[in-house]
Each structure stands twice: as structure tokens, then as C-alpha cells.
Design a protein around this motif. Structure first.
Motif, mmCIF file in Angstrom:
data_model
loop_
_atom_site.group_PDB
_atom_site.id
_atom_site.type_symbol
_atom_site.label_atom_id
_atom_site.label_comp_id
_atom_site.label_asym_id
_atom_site.label_seq_id
_atom_site.Cartn_x
_atom_site.Cartn_y
_atom_site.Cartn_z
ATOM 1 N N ASP A 1 -6.321 -0.433 -2.520
ATOM 2 C CA ASP A 1 -6.670 -0.112 -1.248
ATOM 3 C C ASP A 1 -7.728 -0.186 -0.464
ATOM 4 O O ASP A 1 -9.179 0.248 -1.643
ATOM 5 C CB ASP A 1 -6.517 1.614 -0.728
ATOM 6 C CG ASP A 1 -5.885 1.844 0.203
ATOM 7 O OD1 ASP A 1 -7.004 1.043 1.120
ATOM 8 O OD2 ASP A 1 -5.492 2.968 1.438
ATOM 9 N N ALA B 1 -11.158 -4.759 2.318
ATOM 10 C CA ALA B 1 -10.091 -5.627 2.631
ATOM 11 C C ALA B 1 -9.575 -6.441 2.289
ATOM 12 O O ALA B 1 -8.961 -6.623 1.403
ATOM 13 C CB ALA B 1 -9.406 -5.170 4.018
ATOM 14 N N LYS C 1 -10.744 2.590 -0.248
ATOM 15 C CA LYS C 1 -11.371 3.545 -1.049
ATOM 16 C C LYS C 1 -11.809 2.469 -2.026
ATOM 17 O O LYS C 1 -12.254 3.113 -3.251
ATOM 18 C CB LYS C 1 -9.986 3.630 -1.605
ATOM 19 C CG LYS C 1 -9.245 4.868 -0.755
ATOM 20 C CD LYS C 1 -7.402 5.213 -1.696
ATOM 21 C CE LYS C 1 -6.720 6.225 -0.385
ATOM 22 N NZ LYS C 1 -5.650 6.994 -1.166
ATOM 23 N N SER D 1 -5.060 -6.729 -6.254
ATOM 24 C CA SER D 1 -3.936 -7.134 -5.716
ATOM 25 C C SER D 1 -3.499 -7.401 -6.426
ATOM 26 O O SER D 1 -2.203 -7.621 -7.139
ATOM 27 C CB SER D 1 -3.328 -6.348 -4.168
ATOM 28 O OG SER D 1 -3.685 -5.273 -3.768
ATOM 29 N N LEU E 1 1.061 -1.260 -0.118
ATOM 30 C CA LEU E 1 0.147 0.163 -0.380
ATOM 31 C C LEU E 1 0.799 1.496 0.338
ATOM 32 O O LEU E 1 2.162 1.080 0.688
ATOM 33 C CB LEU E 1 -0.810 0.306 1.304
ATOM 34 C CG LEU E 1 -2.472 -1.063 1.453
ATOM 35 C CD1 LEU E 1 -2.416 -0.990 2.672
ATOM 36 C CD2 LEU E 1 -3.195 -0.504 0.329
ATOM 37 N N ASP E 2 0.386 2.629 -0.602
ATOM 38 C CA ASP E 2 1.252 3.592 -0.945
ATOM 39 C C ASP E 2 1.219 4.470 0.701
ATOM 40 O O ASP E 2 2.443 4.294 1.336
ATOM 41 C CB ASP E 2 0.088 4.625 -1.700
ATOM 42 C CG ASP E 2 0.549 4.100 -3.040
ATOM 43 O OD1 ASP E 2 1.196 3.335 -3.347
ATOM 44 O OD2 ASP E 2 -0.457 4.743 -3.607
ATOM 45 N N ARG E 3 0.969 3.470 1.320
ATOM 46 C CA ARG E 3 0.794 4.473 3.245
ATOM 47 C C ARG E 3 1.663 3.751 4.060
ATOM 48 O O ARG E 3 2.001 4.043 5.149
ATOM 49 C CB ARG E 3 -0.887 4.785 3.754
ATOM 50 C CG ARG E 3 -1.358 3.366 3.811
ATOM 51 C CD ARG E 3 -2.550 3.563 4.456
ATOM 52 N NE ARG E 3 -3.482 2.340 5.406
ATOM 53 C CZ ARG E 3 -4.102 2.011 4.119
ATOM 54 N NH1 ARG E 3 -5.022 3.008 3.413
ATOM 55 N NH2 ARG E 3 -4.823 1.146 4.844
ATOM 56 N N ASN E 4 1.754 2.550 3.673
ATOM 57 C CA ASN E 4 2.277 1.360 4.372
ATOM 58 C C ASN E 4 4.355 1.454 4.013
ATOM 59 O O ASN E 4 5.141 0.760 3.856
ATOM 60 C CB ASN E 4 2.145 0.290 3.994
ATOM 61 C CG ASN E 4 1.169 0.059 4.927
ATOM 62 O OD1 ASN E 4 0.828 0.976 5.819
ATOM 63 N ND2 ASN E 4 0.542 -1.363 4.580
ATOM 64 N N ALA F 1 -9.798 -5.686 -1.731
ATOM 65 C CA ALA F 1 -8.301 -5.090 -1.949
ATOM 66 C C ALA F 1 -7.651 -6.675 -1.953
ATOM 67 O O ALA F 1 -6.440 -5.739 -2.920
ATOM 68 C CB ALA F 1 -8.693 -4.305 -1.676
ATOM 69 N N CYS F 2 -7.344 -7.218 -1.663
ATOM 70 C CA CYS F 2 -5.997 -8.284 -1.673
ATOM 71 C C CYS F 2 -5.921 -9.075 -2.670
ATOM 72 O O CYS F 2 -4.882 -9.283 -3.475
ATOM 73 C CB CYS F 2 -6.141 -8.326 -0.449
ATOM 74 S SG CYS F 2 -4.760 -10.241 0.204
#
Length: 283
Positions: free
Chosen positions: A39, A55, A42, A62, A8-11, A58-59
Motif C-alpha cells: 500500500d 504509489a 503506508k 508488489s 490491495l486489501d481495501r479493494n 508500491a506498485c
């Protein structure tokens, strides 16, 4: 080999830790690239037509994106989540496994979660017998879960794309892959001992204090116990394994009985598939 990790971008902390770990044990000719994870916070699940939690969906998306990205490159592709951990022996164990695989393989997991207690005992005993040697575990019928790290055969990338297109997003990604392996649609194996394991980032949501240590925490610690670069003392400290004061007398006696089985003093109690693995026979 190209290794694509999902992050994730935030991780950013996970990203930095994985890239440093990979650099420290960088296999010759291997490269690392990042896939920006979808994400779940989102994700509009009605739009993507799934009943999975955001979640979880999203996984799945991804991993799908990471596999599709890897299809643009030649060769086998390794897909990893950002809590994977490489060690000094990872490259050797993976290389040995790839040389031993039958021609029809599709997936090679470098680490899985074993959720069955009897199988956990069997594999622990097998790990001790195979010190310094690596082998393959056929996954069809094995009680496993997880998709932290796996290699996709170059020739299987097209098949994976077709399976992704046909998926209705009704299962978590690791369980979807497992069903395909169980049904014989894909042929999957795992390296053994595991060639990679989980970093401490996998425990971010765990509270490992005394009797409150969760079952997920036990599974994570077990995965670290049976990988190629295991440090039993480190694992013991993680699960507070030295604190036997909290155990009742009958619990301690049960542990002693299990120790006899693990040590192989009760004869061969392994399943046929694991017995073949002990003998180093082809899957």
C-alpha cells in the motif's frame, strides 16, 4: 498455470470482479491466487531508498513480491494486476503463443499499452487481417508500456530475482521491465491479438465526457479494441465515438484519410517486424 493477481486489501470490489471473471473463463488446469499489494499510502519511501512516488514504488514492490511468490511453484507463472480481464478466447490465444515462442523467451505479455499513434494504426490493421489467428509481437523497440498481465518463463524466475536485487527503484515497474527488454537483458513478446484486456476498473480515475476524454482513456479503449474478444460497439460507446457533431470538417476528412490507410488501400506501410507478424513468420 498459476495466475497470481496483485490487489490491495481495501479493494474488495476489484477482487470480487476479477475472481468472478476468472471463474467464468477458467482455463483447465489453471489456478488463481492473490498477492496482497504493498500500500503506497503506508509506504515510507526514504526507508526503501527511492525517489519514486509512494504509489509507484508500491506498485514495483508488489510486482516484485508476486514474482518472488510464484518462484516457489513449478512452471511458468502469470502475474496480473486486479484490473485485468479474461475472455472466452484468452486460454486459446495464450496456449498458441506459448507453443510459438522461441526457447530463449523470458516474458510474454498478454496485453500492453501502445503509446505511439502510428503503431496503433499498424496493429489495428494487423488485428483485422489476423481474425481467428494469433501471433507474437517482439517487444524490443516497440513503443509500449504497462504491466497489467504477463507470463514469466519458469527458467527466468531466478534471473528476475537477480534483477530485482540489483534494482535501485529509480523507474516505474513497467518502464524498468521495458528497459531490460530494450537492452536485451530480457527477451519479451506480446500475444497478438492481446489475450487479455482491461476491465472497467482501469478507468476509475478517468472522466470520459466528450472532448475532455483523456489520452489515457483513449489508450485503454484501444487496448479493448485489439484484444481477442473485442466488441467494437462496446468500445465505441465507452469513448463516445458516435458523437461526430463535436468534430470540425477538417477533422472528419482526416479520419476518412486514415480510414483508407487502415483499410490497406494505400499499400504496405507497416514496419518490418509487424510485416513479419502479418505473414506469420517466426520472431
Amino acid at each position: 498455470m498459476q495466475v497470481t493477481y496483485i490487489n490491495l486489501d481495501r479493494n474488495t470490489e476489484r477482487r470480487a470482479a476479477l475472481e468472478a471473471n476468472f471463474a467464468a473463463h477458467n482455463p483447465q488446469g489453471w489456478s488463481l491466487s492473490r498477492f496482497a499489494a504493498v500500500d503506497g499510502a503506508k509506504l515510507d519511501t526514504p526507508v526503501v531508498h527511492t525517489t519514486l512516488r509512494p504509489a509507484v514504488a508500491a506498485c514495483f514492490l508488489s510486482h516484485r513480491g508476486a514474482v518472488e511468490q510464484s518462484a516457489a511453484r513449478d512452471g511458468d507463472a502469470m502475474i496480473a494486476e486486479d484490473d485485468v480481464l479474461f475472455g472466452p478466447s484468452s486460454e486459446r490465444v495464450i496456449a498458441e503463443a506459448l507453443r510459438s515462442l522461441p526457447p530463449d523467451w523470458d516474458l510474454l505479455y498478454t496485453d500492453v499499452c501502445i503509446s505511439n499513434f502510428h503503431t496503433m494504426l499498424e496493429l489495428f490493421a494487423l488485428r483485422r487481417l489476423r481474425t481467428g489467428r494469433s501471433g507474437l509481437l517482439p517487444l524490443r523497440g516497440l513503443p509500449y508500456a504497462g504491466s497489467t498481465a504477463y507470463i514469466v518463463n519458469e527458467r527466468s524466475k531466478g534471473r528476475m530475482a537477480e534483477l530485482f536485487a540489483a534494482s535501485n527503484l529509480s523507474l516505474a515497474y513497467d518502464l524498468w521491465l521495458r528497459r531490460l527488454v530494450y537492452d536485451g537483458v530480457l527477451t519479451g513478446y506480446a500475444t497478438f491479438p492481446f489475450a487479455t484486456t482491461l476491465s472497467t476498473h482501469a478507468d476509475d480515475s478517468q472522466i470520459g465526457i466528450g472532448k475532455e476524454f483523456s489520452m489515457t482513456g483513449v489508450w485503454n479503449a484501444y487496448r479493448r479494441l485489439v484484444w481477442c474478444d473485442a466488441d467494437p460497439r462496446q468500445t465505441a460507446s465507452e469513448v463516445h465515438g458516435n458523437d461526430f457533431d463535436v468534430l470540425a470538417a477538417d477533422e472528419i476528412e482526416m479520419l476518412r484519410l486514415l480510414a483508407q490507410v487502415i483499410a490497406g488501400k494505400c499499400g504496405d506501410t507497416w514496419s518490418p517486424a509487424l510485416r513479419r507478424a502479418v505473414k506469420g513468420e517466426s520472431p
